[in-house]
Scaffold this motif. Structure first.
Motif, short mmCIF file in Angstrom:
data_model
loop_
_atom_site.label_atom_id
_atom_site.label_comp_id
_atom_site.label_asym_id
_atom_site.label_seq_id
_atom_site.Cartn_x
_atom_site.Cartn_y
_atom_site.Cartn_z
N MET A 1 0.83 -1.19 0.00
CA MET A 1 0.00 0.00 0.00
C MET A 1 0.87 1.25 0.00
SD MET A 1 -3.07 1.17 0.22
CE MET A 1 -3.92 2.60 0.71
N TYR A 2 1.89 1.27 0.87
CA TYR A 2 2.76 2.43 0.95
C TYR A 2 3.61 2.58 -0.32
CZ TYR A 2 1.48 2.85 5.84
OH TYR A 2 0.77 3.01 7.01
N VAL A 3 3.94 1.48 -0.92
CA VAL A 3 4.75 1.52 -2.15
C VAL A 3 3.97 2.20 -3.27
CG1 VAL A 3 5.89 0.09 -3.89
CG2 VAL A 3 6.01 -0.57 -1.48
N VAL A 4 2.70 1.89 -3.39
CA VAL A 4 1.87 2.50 -4.42
C VAL A 4 1.73 3.99 -4.17
CG1 VAL A 4 -0.44 2.55 -5.42
CG2 VAL A 4 0.62 0.36 -4.86
N ALA A 5 1.56 4.39 -2.91
CA ALA A 5 1.43 5.81 -2.58
C ALA A 5 2.72 6.56 -2.90
CB ALA A 5 1.06 5.97 -1.11
N VAL A 6 3.86 5.98 -2.59
CA VAL A 6 5.15 6.63 -2.88
C VAL A 6 5.35 6.76 -4.38
CG1 VAL A 6 7.64 6.33 -2.69
CG2 VAL A 6 6.20 5.91 -0.70
N ILE A 7 5.03 5.73 -5.13
CA ILE A 7 5.17 5.78 -6.59
C ILE A 7 4.25 6.86 -7.17
CG2 ILE A 7 4.76 4.50 -8.72
CD1 ILE A 7 5.74 1.99 -7.24
N ILE A 9 3.15 9.59 -5.65
CA ILE A 9 3.68 10.90 -5.28
C ILE A 9 4.88 11.25 -6.16
CG2 ILE A 9 4.88 12.15 -3.44
CD1 ILE A 9 3.02 10.70 -1.47
N ILE A 10 5.73 10.28 -6.46
CA ILE A 10 6.88 10.52 -7.33
C ILE A 10 6.40 10.91 -8.74
CG2 ILE A 10 8.83 9.42 -8.49
CD1 ILE A 10 9.29 7.85 -5.87
N ILE A 11 5.41 10.22 -9.24
CA ILE A 11 4.87 10.53 -10.58
C ILE A 11 4.28 11.94 -10.59
CG2 ILE A 11 3.05 9.93 -12.23
CD1 ILE A 11 3.58 6.98 -11.53
N VAL A 12 3.54 12.31 -9.56
CA VAL A 12 2.96 13.65 -9.49
C VAL A 12 4.05 14.71 -9.46
CG1 VAL A 12 1.63 15.21 -8.00
CG2 VAL A 12 0.78 12.91 -8.47
#
Length: 57
Positions: A1-7, A9-12
């Protein structure tokens, strides 16, 4: 779950940086305008005005 959120945020952040960079580059572009001496339409307008003045006389 946290991995998807970090990815996400990086894309944004990457998209935001690209948008800011593109906008900044667009505002620094120097637009140029042809000098009035090289305008062929100006010569045509002068010729038309001259011909109209001769027709009136």
């Amino acid at each position: 779950m946290y991995v998807v959120a970090v990815i996400c945020i990086i894309i944004v952040i990457v998209i935001l940086l690209l948008a800011v960079g593109t906008t900044s580059k667009a505002y620094t572009y120097k637009h140029t305008v042809d000098p009035i001496e090289n305008n062929p339409y100006l010569d045509q307008e002068k010729d038309q005005e001259h011909n109209q003045d001769q027709n009136k006389a």
